[in-house]
Structure formats: C-alpha cells, structure tokens
Design a protein around this motif. Structure first.
Motif, mmCIF file in Angstrom:
data_model
loop_
_atom_site.group_PDB
_atom_site.id
_atom_site.type_symbol
_atom_site.label_atom_id
_atom_site.label_comp_id
_atom_site.label_asym_id
_atom_site.label_seq_id
_atom_site.Cartn_x
_atom_site.Cartn_y
_atom_site.Cartn_z
ATOM 1 N N GLU A 121 0.819 -1.208 0.000
ATOM 2 C CA GLU A 121 0.000 0.000 0.000
ATOM 3 C C GLU A 121 0.854 1.259 0.000
ATOM 4 O OE1 GLU A 121 -3.375 0.827 -0.235
ATOM 5 O OE2 GLU A 121 -3.231 -1.175 -1.090
ATOM 6 N N LEU A 122 2.051 1.159 0.527
ATOM 7 C CA LEU A 122 2.974 2.295 0.496
ATOM 8 C C LEU A 122 3.719 2.358 -0.834
ATOM 9 C CD1 LEU A 122 4.536 1.879 4.069
ATOM 10 C CD2 LEU A 122 2.521 3.210 3.409
ATOM 11 N N ARG A 123 4.196 1.200 -1.286
ATOM 12 C CA ARG A 123 5.016 1.168 -2.502
ATOM 13 C C ARG A 123 4.222 1.439 -3.763
ATOM 14 N NH1 ARG A 123 8.155 -4.342 -2.688
ATOM 15 N NH2 ARG A 123 8.381 -3.564 -4.825
ATOM 16 N N ILE A 124 2.927 1.197 -3.758
ATOM 17 C CA ILE A 124 2.144 1.278 -4.993
ATOM 18 C C ILE A 124 2.047 2.696 -5.534
ATOM 19 C CG2 ILE A 124 -0.162 1.584 -3.954
ATOM 20 C CD1 ILE A 124 -1.156 -0.517 -6.006
ATOM 21 N N ARG A 125 2.181 3.696 -4.650
ATOM 22 C CA ARG A 125 2.149 5.099 -5.087
ATOM 23 C C ARG A 125 3.563 5.653 -4.992
ATOM 24 N NH1 ARG A 125 -1.194 4.096 -1.303
ATOM 25 N NH2 ARG A 125 -3.436 3.870 -1.678
ATOM 26 N N LYS A 126 4.157 5.974 -6.113
ATOM 27 C CA LYS A 126 5.521 6.481 -6.133
ATOM 28 C C LYS A 126 5.539 7.965 -5.797
ATOM 29 C CE LYS A 126 6.573 2.410 -7.752
ATOM 30 N NZ LYS A 126 5.627 1.300 -7.567
ATOM 31 N N ASP A 127 6.508 8.369 -4.967
ATOM 32 C CA ASP A 127 6.653 9.787 -4.679
ATOM 33 C C ASP A 127 7.509 10.436 -5.763
ATOM 34 O OD1 ASP A 127 9.363 9.259 -4.091
ATOM 35 O OD2 ASP A 127 8.995 9.131 -1.939
ATOM 36 N N ALA A 128 7.752 11.750 -5.640
ATOM 37 C CA ALA A 128 8.449 12.488 -6.700
ATOM 38 C C ALA A 128 9.851 11.941 -6.944
ATOM 39 C CB ALA A 128 8.502 13.970 -6.331
ATOM 40 N N THR A 129 10.547 11.534 -5.872
ATOM 41 C CA THR A 129 11.896 10.992 -6.021
ATOM 42 C C THR A 129 11.869 9.678 -6.796
ATOM 43 O OG1 THR A 129 12.609 12.014 -3.952
ATOM 44 C CG2 THR A 129 13.936 10.182 -4.775
ATOM 45 N N GLU A 130 10.897 8.845 -6.502
ATOM 46 C CA GLU A 130 10.783 7.563 -7.196
ATOM 47 C C GLU A 130 10.406 7.752 -8.659
ATOM 48 O OE1 GLU A 130 9.239 4.211 -4.280
ATOM 49 O OE2 GLU A 130 8.027 6.020 -4.061
ATOM 50 N N VAL A 131 9.489 8.660 -8.930
ATOM 51 C CA VAL A 131 9.097 8.910 -10.319
ATOM 52 C C VAL A 131 10.280 9.428 -11.122
ATOM 53 C CG1 VAL A 131 7.645 10.333 -11.826
ATOM 54 C CG2 VAL A 131 6.654 9.263 -9.790
ATOM 55 N N GLN A 132 11.098 10.295 -10.504
ATOM 56 C CA GLN A 132 12.264 10.806 -11.211
ATOM 57 C C GLN A 132 13.249 9.684 -11.512
ATOM 58 O OE1 GLN A 132 12.490 13.669 -12.589
ATOM 59 N NE2 GLN A 132 14.544 13.251 -13.399
ATOM 60 N N ALA A 133 13.408 8.733 -10.588
ATOM 61 C CA ALA A 133 14.280 7.582 -10.839
ATOM 62 C C ALA A 133 13.742 6.746 -12.002
ATOM 63 C CB ALA A 133 14.405 6.730 -9.582
ATOM 64 N N LEU A 134 12.420 6.549 -12.044
ATOM 65 C CA LEU A 134 11.821 5.810 -13.152
ATOM 66 C C LEU A 134 11.974 6.561 -14.469
ATOM 67 C CD1 LEU A 134 8.577 4.572 -11.362
ATOM 68 C CD2 LEU A 134 10.393 3.107 -12.263
#
Length: 361
Positions: free
Chosen positions: A130-143
C-alpha cells in the motif's frame, strides 16, 4: 533524500489500523524500501522487525554488522551459535496477527511459526504494498531516468545492431551492453524473440539465426538507482509483409487505446479491456494471451496489475506498463510496451521511442 523513518511510521500506522502486532520482512525490495539496506540473500537470516509503536529493529548476522551503518535503526546482531528466529520471537509476546514479507524464505517462516504458533498470518505486501504502490516524486524521477536510458538504447539499435544472419543470443548480448552503456547499473533482461519465437511472450534468446523477413520482439530493461526500466519494440528485418504490418498496426492501436483510457479513478481492468477490445475487434482476441500491464518500481513486476478482475482504481503516483501483444503460433509475434505514471489528468509516458515497425538489417 528518502525519508525512510517516515515510511516506517506510515507502515506502523497501517499496522495499527489492521491490528497487526509484528511485521517481519527479509532481504529484498520491501527491506530496501523501508530502510535503504540491501545485501545478498543467504542461509543467515537478515530481517527487519516492525511493531505498531516504538523503534524498528534490524536483525543481522554478526559478521555483516559492519555493513549496517547510518540507517537510524536499532540493530541486533546474532552469532553463529544463536537462533535469530528465537530473537525475533521474543520481540512480540503472543502476537495475535503477524505480517510476513513476501521474500522471506520458507525455512525461516516455518521457524517463526514455532515461535508464534497462535498467531494469524498475512502477507506483509498487503501493508508495504500500500505504500510502494504510489511512487513519490523521487521515485518517479528515478523511473524517468531509467526510462530515458532505455529509450537511448532503443534509438541506437537500427544503426548499431545487425540482425540478419546472427543468433538471437548475440543480439541479446548487444542489448544488454547498451543498457549498461546508457547508465543502468544492472541489465536485468534482454528478450530477443525472432520469427516464430516471437509467438512466445517470454522467449529466452537462443541460437536461432535471425532471417530476412522476420519480425523480432525486443523486450529489455535494467536497474538505475534501484528502479527499473522495461520497454518493448518489435523490429522488422527488411520491410514487413502486409500481414505483419497489419498486426503491428492493431497492437499499436490497442496500446494507444489503453493509454487513452488510463488515468486517476479508472479501474485497472478497464485499461486492460480497452486494449483487449481493439485486438478482439480486429479478429485476434484469442492471440492476446497475457495481461495488459504490470506495476514497476523496486521490482520489474509489482502492483498494480492491469488485468481483468482487478477493480482497483488508478491513483496519481502509480507506475505501470502498457504492453498489449498478438502472438500467432509458428508465425510471429508483436508487442509494444511503455512505462507510464498516473498523474492528475491522465498518464505520463516514460518511454518515447518510436512505436512503429522499425526496419533493421
């Protein structure tokens, strides 16, 4: 800067809401997500123990303690003659409900079962997921970085890789090399499926020699700063036949339809249905034999899954693939795949490489 303590506190909040007395996760993506710590799995147990309140504890073999620094966690080491599962068992007295990480080896699970024989057990992925399913801004930038890197590799293929007369395995090695050259730390996979092998979605590149007139499905990706890329394009060795071009056009239209359907508030299964309808209406429905997509992040495949029966609605921050395909047995296959991120008004595609049937030699 990743707020690991904040992630642990959010996990504790979910545990409190669901009456979970202890969460135990071992080496793998959940441990990386919650602590930033990464090491190799082994017969020596490493596990993070989280309780609804108080500081979390990382249990590690004594010989690996020097690697565990600066995590902001309590670290408990165990010697070769000690039982780490007994240590963990003592951290929660007769827990009523326990969440166990998906990557904990069964041998450790069975030992913990003996420590807490009266507990109700659940997958920790129902909480951490439930936490990992929504990426934060840092995660989206890594993707984004990973997606751009695999796009750069894709752009090099027509001018740098010769297909005709070469084994699939040799082309696969070229793709893996390019992934690394474009910045990935790991080349995770490089599917090269030519001619009739293209009808097998997860074909392992083999010794088949690629021929003039083949369609070649190339599906490859890797890891950048812990986050994954995953992209597929179908190349034509020489000009495609009319039928090959037709099938490719249907898959392209199906991917466009799914991307247009995706957005906040849309059930995952509706995105799958949008792609599937285009392919079925063209007469190829029975040859689309897998889900339309999968989530991506710290793992290549994670939630949310874009498949019939998944009624969960998309939310901003969810990252997933859109990859319809048609697989004609003994003839050829076509797949087009991009990673997208759900935003406030639709989806952002992290892959921009041309989607048409690129001609190669």
């Amino acid at each position: 800067m990743i707020d690991y303590i904040g992630r642990l506190e959010r996990l504790q909040g979910l545990m409190g809401e669901q009456g979970v007395d202890a969460t135990v996760v071992s080496i793998g993506p959940d441990l990386r997500y919650l602590t930033g710590y990464e090491t190799h799995p082994s017969e020596r147990l490493t596990a993070l123990v989280v309780r609804p309140s108080g500081q979390s504890v990382l249990v590690v073999p004594e010989l690996e303690a020097p690697k565990v620094v600066g995590l902001g966690l309590e670290v408990l080491t165990w010697a070769e003659t000690e039982s780490p599962t007994s240590m963990i068992g003592s951290m929660a007295s007769r827990p009523a409900k326990v969440a166990i990480g998906d990557h904990l080896w069964s041998v450790f699970l069975l030992r913990l079962w003996k420590e807490w024989p009266h507990a109700v057990w659940m997958p920790a992925s129902e909480l951490v997921g439930e936490l990992r399913i929504r990426k934060d801004a840092t995660e989206v930038q890594a993707l984004r970085r990973a997606g751009a890197a695999v796009d750069r590799a894709m752009a090099r293929i027509p001018s740098e890789i010769h297909f005709a007369g070469r084994a699939e395995s040799d082309v696969s090695k070229d793709l893996a090399r390019m992934i690394l050259e474009e910045g990935h730390e790991v080349a995770e996979f490089a599917i090269v499926a030519s001619g009739p092998n293209g009808a097998s979605p997860h074909h392992m590149a083999g010794e088949r020699v690629i021929e003039e007139g083949d369609l070649v499905v190339c599906d490859f990706g890797g890891r950048w700063d812990g986050y994954y890329s995953d992209s597929t394009r179908t190349f034509s060795v020489g000009n495609p036949s009319q039928n090959q071009e037709e099938v490719h056009g249907v898959v392209h239209a199906a991917q466009e339809a799914a991307r247009s359907e995706a957005g906040p508030g849309v059930p995952c299964e509706e995105v799958d249905r949008a792609a599937r309808k285009v392919i079925a209406d063209a007469g190829y429905g029975e040859f689309f034999i897998h889900r339309t997509g999968h989530g991506i992040g710290l793992e290549v495949h994670e939630h949310p899954y874009i498949v019939e029966g998944n009624t969960r609605t998309l939310e901003p921050g969810m990252a997933f693939s859109i990859e319809p395909g048609i697989y004609l047995p003994d003839r050829f296959g076509v797949r087009i795949e991009d990673i997208v991120v759900c935003r406030g008004d639709g989806v952002e595609s992290l892959n921009q490489a041309p989607r048409g049937p690129v001609v190669v030699g």
